[in-house]
Scaffold this active site. Sequence first.
Site, PDB file in Angstrom:
ATOM      1  N   THR A   1      68.791 -54.592  13.258  1.00 13.97           N
ATOM      2  CA  THR A   1      67.697 -55.315  12.608  1.00 13.97           C
ATOM      3  C   THR A   1      66.355 -54.668  12.875  1.00 13.97           C
ATOM      4  OG1 THR A   1      68.920 -57.396  12.776  1.00 13.97           O
ATOM      5  CG2 THR A   1      66.548 -57.568  12.423  1.00 13.97           C
TER       6      THR A   1
ATOM      7  N   SER B   1      74.976 -53.266  14.419  1.00 16.33           N
ATOM      8  CA  SER B   1      75.555 -53.127  15.757  1.00 16.33           C
ATOM      9  C   SER B   1      77.043 -53.447  15.814  1.00 16.33           C
ATOM     10  CB  SER B   1      74.796 -53.979  16.774  1.00 16.33           C
ATOM     11  OG  SER B   1      74.959 -55.358  16.513  1.00 16.33           O
TER      12      SER B   1
ATOM     13  N   THR C   1      71.290 -56.482  17.741  1.00 15.55           N
ATOM     14  CA  THR C   1      71.445 -57.462  18.824  1.00 15.55           C
ATOM     15  C   THR C   1      72.857 -58.023  18.959  1.00 15.55           C
ATOM     16  OG1 THR C   1      70.720 -59.270  17.372  1.00 15.55           O
ATOM     17  CG2 THR C   1      69.030 -58.176  18.696  1.00 15.55           C
ATOM     18  N   ASP C   2      73.670 -57.970  17.892  1.00 16.05           N
ATOM     19  CA  ASP C   2      74.963 -58.655  17.943  1.00 16.05           C
ATOM     20  C   ASP C   2      75.903 -58.085  18.998  1.00 16.05           C
ATOM     21  OD1 ASP C   2      74.209 -60.426  15.990  1.00 16.05           O
ATOM     22  OD2 ASP C   2      75.125 -59.316  14.343  1.00 16.05           O
TER      23      ASP C   2
END
EC number: 3.5.1.1
Length: 322
Positions: A13, A56, A89-90
């Site tokens: 992101t 990610s 971030t995942d």
Amino acid sequence: MKRKVSVITTGGTIASKPIENGLLNSGAITGEELAALCQLPEEIEIKIIDVFQLPSMHIGFKEMLKIRDVILNEFEDPDVSGIVVTHGTDSLEETAYFLDLTIADERTVVITGSQRSPFEVGSDVFSNLSNSILVASEPATYGSGTVVVFNERIYSARYIRKVHSSNLQAFDVFGHGYLGIIDSGVVRVYQKPVNREVYKNLHKEPKVDIIKCYSGASGTVIEALVDDGVEGIILEGVGRGQVSPYMMPAINKAVSKGVHVVVTTSAEEGRVYPAYDYLGSAADLMRNGVVLGGDYNSKKARIKVAVLLASGNTIDKTVFEN
């Protein structure tokens, strides 16, 4: 003299652009484009290295190895103060812990990302990236291993979890606290990890899977994974490390075939421990060759087992004691 920080970009992101349907194209921005959008610290010399432009969840063990190799190459320069990796971030917490387990250098590796794209109102891209560069160049953070910087806080890779799908306060460390903060451009360190372990020589990409345990769960998934040639299975048990009794025949079959089985807990805090004695309890699992996963969550346990297998190390009851 300026301090030097290498910024390795992998997508996510933090490097995304909006597209016509109103959704985001994750990882569409290059590192140079991202740096141009941010007000980076003038006293620090920045080197941008584009490695991936991926969401990610497209980053697996192979990609983690590539990121590690780039970091090790950058650390061959003694003038590099530290390294920042931008990441979606995942799966950020998984890559962070992988790097923590496989990089021995005392200089700091920082992983960061964002919950909002650079083009959204209230974007956290700029503060997270700028703060990460400050932390990577700060001598007080040396010896901390790989850390995560997010929303003005510094977290240990070992315990970090993503706790919110969209809020800017995306990560937390239950029961252990953060290592420090960045306050108005000043890095303040309050604590550091006591134990560090590093595994350097990784020879393969092992297959390790996670199974979430729940009331009435059967062993069907375990059997399928064993038939598929899995090398390790992480059971995300409940409480002190209990699983459904209907899973036990398949668990015993997996262990008998040489699969490394580890049980963790879905609880946010606390350790797996043989507190009860019944079919499917932690004590029963231990008797049948399952390793207790301490206070590791299932994702971190999976990364550790994969790294241990890749480096040819033994997986026994001592692995998750620290």
